[in-house]
Write a protein that holds these residues in place. Structure first.
Motif, PDB file in Angstrom:
ATOM      1  N   LEU A  83       0.842  -1.191   0.000  1.00 56.17           N
ATOM      2  CA  LEU A  83       0.000   0.000   0.000  1.00 56.17           C
ATOM      3  C   LEU A  83       0.880   1.245   0.000  1.00 56.17           C
ATOM      4  CD1 LEU A  83      -1.344  -2.330   2.003  1.00 56.17           C
ATOM      5  CD2 LEU A  83      -3.140  -0.629   2.131  1.00 56.17           C
ATOM      6  N   TYR A  84       0.525   2.183  -0.870  1.00 59.09           N
ATOM      7  CA  TYR A  84       1.254   3.445  -0.966  1.00 59.09           C
ATOM      8  C   TYR A  84       0.245   4.580  -0.970  1.00 59.09           C
ATOM      9  CZ  TYR A  84       5.159   0.515  -2.341  1.00 59.09           C
ATOM     10  OH  TYR A  84       6.141  -0.449  -2.362  1.00 59.09           O
ATOM     11  N   PRO A  85       0.610   5.724  -0.366  1.00 60.18           N
ATOM     12  CA  PRO A  85      -0.308   6.873  -0.379  1.00 60.18           C
ATOM     13  C   PRO A  85      -0.523   7.369  -1.807  1.00 60.18           C
ATOM     14  CG  PRO A  85       1.647   7.331   0.971  1.00 60.18           C
ATOM     15  CD  PRO A  85       1.829   5.998   0.334  1.00 60.18           C
ATOM     16  N   GLN A  86      -1.736   7.797  -2.083  1.00 59.69           N
ATOM     17  CA  GLN A  86      -2.071   8.286  -3.411  1.00 59.69           C
ATOM     18  C   GLN A  86      -1.981   9.799  -3.451  1.00 59.69           C
ATOM     19  OE1 GLN A  86      -2.539   5.966  -5.912  1.00 59.69           O
ATOM     20  NE2 GLN A  86      -1.847   4.720  -4.191  1.00 59.69           N
ATOM     21  N   GLY A  87      -1.392  10.322  -4.499  1.00 58.49           N
ATOM     22  CA  GLY A  87      -1.284  11.760  -4.682  1.00 58.49           C
ATOM     23  C   GLY A  87      -0.129  12.354  -3.889  1.00 58.49           C
ATOM     24  N   SER A  88       0.192  13.582  -4.220  1.00 56.82           N
ATOM     25  CA  SER A  88       1.314  14.259  -3.564  1.00 56.82           C
ATOM     26  C   SER A  88       0.954  14.737  -2.163  1.00 56.82           C
ATOM     27  CB  SER A  88       1.774  15.451  -4.410  1.00 56.82           C
ATOM     28  OG  SER A  88       0.700  16.357  -4.579  1.00 56.82           O
ATOM     29  N   GLY A  89      -0.331  14.796  -1.853  1.00 58.92           N
ATOM     30  CA  GLY A  89      -0.767  15.259  -0.537  1.00 58.92           C
ATOM     31  C   GLY A  89      -0.728  14.176   0.523  1.00 58.92           C
ATOM     32  N   GLY A  90      -0.257  12.978   0.167  1.00 58.61           N
ATOM     33  CA  GLY A  90      -0.173  11.899   1.151  1.00 58.61           C
ATOM     34  C   GLY A  90      -1.543  11.360   1.512  1.00 58.61           C
ATOM     35  N   GLY A  91      -2.397  11.153   0.516  1.00 56.50           N
ATOM     36  CA  GLY A  91      -3.733  10.622   0.750  1.00 56.50           C
ATOM     37  C   GLY A  91      -3.703   9.225   1.330  1.00 56.50           C
ATOM     38  N   GLU A  92      -4.881   8.644   1.451  1.00 55.35           N
ATOM     39  CA  GLU A  92      -5.038   7.293   2.005  1.00 55.35           C
ATOM     40  C   GLU A  92      -4.175   6.296   1.232  1.00 55.35           C
ATOM     41  OE1 GLU A  92      -6.591   4.311   4.477  1.00 55.35           O
ATOM     42  OE2 GLU A  92      -7.076   6.438   4.590  1.00 55.35           O
ATOM     43  N   ALA A  93      -3.452   5.447   1.961  1.00 53.15           N
ATOM     44  CA  ALA A  93      -2.623   4.420   1.318  1.00 53.15           C
ATOM     45  C   ALA A  93      -3.526   3.308   0.792  1.00 53.15           C
ATOM     46  CB  ALA A  93      -1.608   3.857   2.310  1.00 53.15           C
ATOM     47  N   THR A  94      -3.317   2.946  -0.458  1.00 52.33           N
ATOM     48  CA  THR A  94      -4.104   1.889  -1.083  1.00 52.33           C
ATOM     49  C   THR A  94      -3.162   0.892  -1.759  1.00 52.33           C
ATOM     50  OG1 THR A  94      -4.367   3.156  -3.126  1.00 52.33           O
ATOM     51  CG2 THR A  94      -6.111   3.377  -1.470  1.00 52.33           C
ATOM     52  N   VAL A  95      -3.701  -0.285  -2.039  1.00 50.09           N
ATOM     53  CA  VAL A  95      -2.916  -1.346  -2.666  1.00 50.09           C
ATOM     54  C   VAL A  95      -2.585  -0.950  -4.101  1.00 50.09           C
ATOM     55  CG1 VAL A  95      -2.899  -3.756  -3.406  1.00 50.09           C
ATOM     56  CG2 VAL A  95      -3.995  -3.125  -1.247  1.00 50.09           C
ATOM     57  N   THR A  96      -1.291  -0.965  -4.402  1.00 51.47           N
ATOM     58  CA  THR A  96      -0.851  -0.714  -5.771  1.00 51.47           C
ATOM     59  C   THR A  96      -0.177  -1.929  -6.374  1.00 51.47           C
ATOM     60  OG1 THR A  96       1.247   0.201  -5.021  1.00 51.47           O
ATOM     61  CG2 THR A  96      -0.558   1.757  -5.371  1.00 51.47           C
ATOM     62  N   TYR A  97       0.251  -2.886  -5.534  1.00 54.02           N
ATOM     63  CA  TYR A  97       0.927  -4.075  -6.039  1.00 54.02           C
ATOM     64  C   TYR A  97       0.701  -5.244  -5.093  1.00 54.02           C
ATOM     65  CZ  TYR A  97       4.432  -7.251  -7.826  1.00 54.02           C
ATOM     66  OH  TYR A  97       5.041  -8.355  -8.337  1.00 54.02           O
ATOM     67  N   LEU A  98       0.630  -6.442  -5.651  1.00 53.61           N
ATOM     68  CA  LEU A  98       0.475  -7.681  -4.877  1.00 53.61           C
ATOM     69  C   LEU A  98       1.543  -8.678  -5.280  1.00 53.61           C
ATOM     70  CD1 LEU A  98      -3.351  -8.204  -5.353  1.00 53.61           C
ATOM     71  CD2 LEU A  98      -2.229  -7.527  -3.248  1.00 53.61           C
ATOM     72  N   ASP A  99       1.977  -9.464  -4.330  1.00 54.05           N
ATOM     73  CA  ASP A  99       2.895 -10.564  -4.598  1.00 54.05           C
ATOM     74  C   ASP A  99       2.325 -11.787  -3.906  1.00 54.05           C
ATOM     75  OD1 ASP A  99       5.158 -11.825  -5.592  1.00 54.05           O
ATOM     76  OD2 ASP A  99       6.355 -11.355  -3.827  1.00 54.05           O
ATOM     77  N   ALA A 100       2.391 -12.940  -4.551  1.00 53.98           N
ATOM     78  CA  ALA A 100       1.835 -14.172  -3.978  1.00 53.98           C
ATOM     79  C   ALA A 100       2.810 -15.315  -4.184  1.00 53.98           C
ATOM     80  CB  ALA A 100       0.495 -14.499  -4.631  1.00 53.98           C
ATOM     81  N   ARG A 101       2.772 -16.245  -3.245  1.00 51.98           N
ATOM     82  CA  ARG A 101       3.598 -17.448  -3.329  1.00 51.98           C
ATOM     83  C   ARG A 101       2.956 -18.533  -2.502  1.00 51.98           C
ATOM     84  NH1 ARG A 101       5.461 -13.651  -0.311  1.00 51.98           N
ATOM     85  NH2 ARG A 101       6.056 -13.967   1.837  1.00 51.98           N
ATOM     86  N   GLU A 102       3.330 -19.766  -2.788  1.00 57.24           N
ATOM     87  CA  GLU A 102       2.884 -20.884  -1.968  1.00 57.24           C
ATOM     88  C   GLU A 102       3.669 -20.841  -0.660  1.00 57.24           C
ATOM     89  OE1 GLU A 102       2.769 -24.685  -3.932  1.00 57.24           O
ATOM     90  OE2 GLU A 102       2.224 -23.740  -5.820  1.00 57.24           O
ATOM     91  N   PRO A 103       3.188 -21.513   0.393  1.00 57.17           N
ATOM     92  CA  PRO A 103       3.916 -21.494   1.669  1.00 57.17           C
ATOM     93  C   PRO A 103       5.374 -21.939   1.567  1.00 57.17           C
ATOM     94  CG  PRO A 103       1.711 -22.342   2.018  1.00 57.17           C
ATOM     95  CD  PRO A 103       1.895 -22.201   0.526  1.00 57.17           C
ATOM     96  N   ASP A 104       5.694 -22.797   0.580  1.00 54.51           N
ATOM     97  CA  ASP A 104       7.088 -23.240   0.422  1.00 54.51           C
ATOM     98  C   ASP A 104       7.908 -22.285  -0.434  1.00 54.51           C
ATOM     99  OD1 ASP A 104       6.282 -23.692  -2.198  1.00 54.51           O
ATOM    100  OD2 ASP A 104       6.723 -25.835  -2.174  1.00 54.51           O
ATOM    101  N   GLY A 105       7.301 -21.192  -0.887  1.00 51.49           N
ATOM    102  CA  GLY A 105       8.008 -20.195  -1.684  1.00 51.49           C
ATOM    103  C   GLY A 105       7.824 -20.335  -3.180  1.00 51.49           C
ATOM    104  N   SER A 106       7.173 -21.399  -3.638  1.00 55.04           N
ATOM    105  CA  SER A 106       6.928 -21.600  -5.067  1.00 55.04           C
ATOM    106  C   SER A 106       5.963 -20.543  -5.590  1.00 55.04           C
ATOM    107  CB  SER A 106       6.324 -22.983  -5.319  1.00 55.04           C
ATOM    108  OG  SER A 106       7.153 -23.994  -4.822  1.00 55.04           O
ATOM    109  N   ALA A 107       6.054 -20.296  -6.877  1.00 48.34           N
ATOM    110  CA  ALA A 107       5.179 -19.302  -7.502  1.00 48.34           C
ATOM    111  C   ALA A 107       3.738 -19.797  -7.542  1.00 48.34           C
ATOM    112  CB  ALA A 107       5.659 -19.018  -8.921  1.00 48.34           C
ATOM    113  N   ILE A 108       2.822 -18.860  -7.415  1.00 53.45           N
ATOM    114  CA  ILE A 108       1.390 -19.139  -7.548  1.00 53.45           C
ATOM    115  C   ILE A 108       0.743 -17.911  -8.174  1.00 53.45           C
ATOM    116  CG2 ILE A 108       0.772 -18.312  -5.249  1.00 53.45           C
ATOM    117  CD1 ILE A 108      -1.345 -20.548  -5.127  1.00 53.45           C
TER     118      ILE A 108
END
Length: 124
Positions: A83-108
């Motif tokens: 989550l990163y703040p939106q806009g230069s005024g430091g607005g509400e932080a929202t999800v801009t990126y996701l990363d996912a993996r299996e519990p053993d670290g494998s890609a999913i």
């Protein structure tokens, strides 16, 4: 006789270095994973409260400056939401990126992980 042996040894050495003319075996690179947002509409743009509503309480909450990472762990996968703040005024932080993996670290697939984690909390 020694000249003959020397010439023969030299010829054998040069023959070992000669090319057979066959092309080297091709190396196939693994294709880079595709990072589309398809299936992530419920998550991209959400704030921390929206993620908690969808997935329950995060298993980890890491803050660095104005950035924040919420981690959700389930039996199928681990999802990191950045989550990163939106806009230069430091607005509400929202999800801009996701990363996912299996519990053993494998890609999913990220969308599959989002779906699995949403089901564990009733898909609210």
């Amino acid at each position: 006789m020694i000249r003959s042996l020397t010439a023969l040894a030299l010829a054998a050495t040069l023959a070992a270095c000669a090319s057979t003319g066959a092309p080297p075996p091709s190396v196939t690179a693994r294709p880079a994973p595709s990072y589309t947002n398809l299936g992530l509409e419920r998550v991209i743009g959400q704030d921390a409260a929206g993620l908690s509503t969808l997935f329950g309480q995060p298993d980890a909450d890491v803050r660095e400056g104005t950035a924040r990472k919420l981690q959700f762990v389930g039996p199928i996968c681990v999802l990191d939401a950045y989550l990163y703040p939106q806009g230069s005024g430091g607005g509400e932080a929202t999800v801009t990126y996701l990363d996912a993996r299996e519990p053993d670290g494998s890609a999913i697939d990220r969308a599959s992980c989002v779906a699995a984690l949403a089901r564990r909390n009733g898909g609210k």
